[in-house]
Design a protein around this motif. Structure first.
Motif: not given
Length: 566
Positions: A403-408, A413-418, A372-378, A339-349
């Protein structure tokens, strides 16, 4: 982690802040062209390790692209790397990496068996330290007071060892939090916040594996400090603190009054603080961290997975305004997101750390599985993480699902899913991330809250098997709430997993049932595991508890460890 003494060096705090923000700036800059950065990382690891045994066998010298790399190297897990790692640990050189291992990190994995993860100087410099420093940037930027005093942070994962276990070639085999990065890798700024506190190196003798006593001693010392932050990484460690305060409260107050630590004279008696602590307990009935440390501002730990179910209630224990900042999405083998900002769960690859590939989480991980490569994730999808880095892990499937939360800026940006473990008693192929989301759905619909939860498959009269969910609720549930929650949970599991839905429709699975535990059951279970010699960092929340002995321990123990009869 590391050298506590460095925090006493003049100017250390300022230099530390500068390094943290510098590394965040570098990582941010690397995100500008993700594909180019990934190609650079690939070229570096191929060139550096081309003459290793692994590199020669897989033709590293002739590989130029990620597609060529994928064709040359099969998808692999730890078991595929283990024979090479064992040879390295026995002293053989140039096997996986041209750089020898300096230390081996432990990793419990999904089975609890200790892995040996080789850690080289080149890995630390190019893969580990950049994300490691940058991870602290949101905490220091928005809560600068955490560095105002050495004792402003209780770092629960800091656990230095004077005589660590070693591999056959004499290298330490320890957890990452037990390594002095300053001494071992020449990084004096690597000491984490809280490692300069009075409790960082305990002033009394404690057996190395007496983790409960070490936990008590640190907590006893911390109640006399004005804490602003707790660091746990593993959220179960932070979740245990409110329970521990109440469990050990009379002993803590007595020792504060007497000036003792573990029964040994330590510092001047502090009857005033002892009276203040007694008043808190008398007035509130129970002791909460928010009352002991009223100016606490932040928690630093993983906030997703099972922890996401109890994090809202846990934050309230520490104070209404306390912020939970996410620790990096990382394992002993390497990082995935920070995480490079204050997002509550996710960090940039962390695109500058490893070459990353991903596999949809419902697919099986086999040597020839397409990636899949990073640019192919949904966004909104779960994936297995596969990474390759210069430290000697290649197309390595470590067992984490993100889990892919979004893109910046195009970067996911990924969060641990399990973990990637599945429960599959009747063809339902349930992952813990799916169960967590189904539980969230039922909690939101009912307004109910949990302190923790686990489940297992058990025999059922109406079908072959069914899931039993052991719940520790924050407040008692009525029979009507129980019934509605169970029905919503069943619906949520069906929505998350088509295989679960088919198993239910075919009669292979019966409807799930709930089993209520008392509010402290999971904390007692955590304490029992730690008392058995497992390091607190490795006693993690586990959704699936199929082991009979561990399930019985969770559901039948009381505060004195005796079995209770229902």
């Amino acid at each position: 982690m590391n050298t506590a003494g460095s925090w006493d060096t003049p100017g250390h705090t300022e230099r530390y802040r500068a390094r943290v923000f510098q590394e965040r700036d570098r990582l941010t800059a690397s995100l500008a062209d993700m594909r180019q950065e990934q190609q650079r990382v690939l070229a570096d690891l191929l060139d550096f390790n081309a003459d290793t045994e692994f590199g020669k066998h897989h033709g590293f010298a002739g590989i130029r692209t990620i597609d060529e790399f994928r064709r040359a190297v099969p998808l692999q897990d730890y078991s595929a790397h283990a024979p090479y790692i064992d040879r390295m640990a026995a002293g053989e050189a140039n096997v996986l990496s041209a750089d020898p291992a300096v230390v081996y990190f432990t990793s419990s994995g999904s089975t609890g068996a200790h892995k040996k993860i080789p850690v080289t100087r080149r890995f630390m410099r190019t893969t580990f330290f950049p994300f490691y420093y940058a991870a602290w940037a949101p905490l220091l930027e928005h809560f600068p007071e955490v560095l105002s005093r050495p004792d402003a942070v209780l770092n629960l994962k800091h656990d230095p060892l004077s005589a660590p276990p070693t591999t056959a070639d004499g290298r330490p085999h320890v957890g990452a939090s037990q390594v002095d990065f300053g001494e071992m890798f020449g990084e004096p700024l690597s000491a984490e916040p809280g490692t300069g506190a009075p409790w960082a190196t305990l002033p009394v003798d404690v057996a190395p594996d007496d983790h409960l006593q070490k936990t008590y001693l640190r907590l006893r010392l911390a109640v006399q400090s004005d804490l602003r932050c707790l660091i746990g990484i593993n959220p179960a460690m932070i979740a245990a603190v409110p329970y521990q305060l109440n469990l050990w409260w009379p002993r803590i107050v007595r020792e504060v009054r007497d000036g003792t630590l573990g029964g040994v004279p330590h510092r001047a008696p502090d009857p005033e603080r002892a009276r203040e602590l007694e008043r808190l307990a008398d007035y509130f009935g129970v002791v909460r961290p928010a009352q002991v440390w009223p100016r606490l501002r932040a928690l630093f730990c993983w906030t997703t997975g099972v922890a996401s179910l109890y994090m809202p209630a846990l934050r309230e224990e520490f104070g209404a305004g306390v912020t939970a900042l996410p620790a990096p999405v990382a394992a002993s083998e390497g990082p995935s997101g920070v995480a490079l900002d204050r997002h509550g769960s996710a960090g940039s690859l962390v695109v500058s750390a490893s070459v990353y590939e991903f596999v949809p989480a419902d697919d099986d991980l086999l040597p020839g599985t397409e990636t899949l490569l990073p640019h192919e994730l949904e966004a909104g999808r779960d994936y297995h993480v596969v990474f390759s880095h210069v430290g000697g892990l290649y197309r390595y499937a470590g067992g984490d699902v993100v889990r892919v939360v979004d893109r910046v800026g195009g970067v996911p940006r990924l969060e641990y899913a399990g973990r990637n473990t599945r429960s599959d008693a009747a063809g339902e192929r349930l992952r813990d991330a799916q169960v967590v989301r189904a539980l969230h759905r039922a909690l939101r619909a009912t307004g109910l809250r949990l302190r923790n939860v686990a489940c297992r498959v058990e025999p059922s009269a109406g079908a072959a098997v069914r899931y039993t969910f052991a719940l520790a609720a924050t407040t008692p549930w009525s029979a009507a709430e129980d019934g509605r929650f169970a029905a919503l949970l069943d619906q949520g599991l069906t929505a998350e997993s088509a295989d679960y839905g088919r198993a239910r429709a075919d009669g292979r699975l019966d409807a799930p049932v709930l089993r209520h535990l008392d509010r402290d059951a999971f904390h007692r279970d955590w304490h029992t595991a730690v008392a058995g010699g497992i390091r607190p960092t490795q006693v993690k929340d586990r959704m699936f508890r199929q082991d009979d002995a561990l399930w019985q321990r969770l559901t039948h123990t009381t505060t004195d460890g005796e079995n209770r009869h229902e």
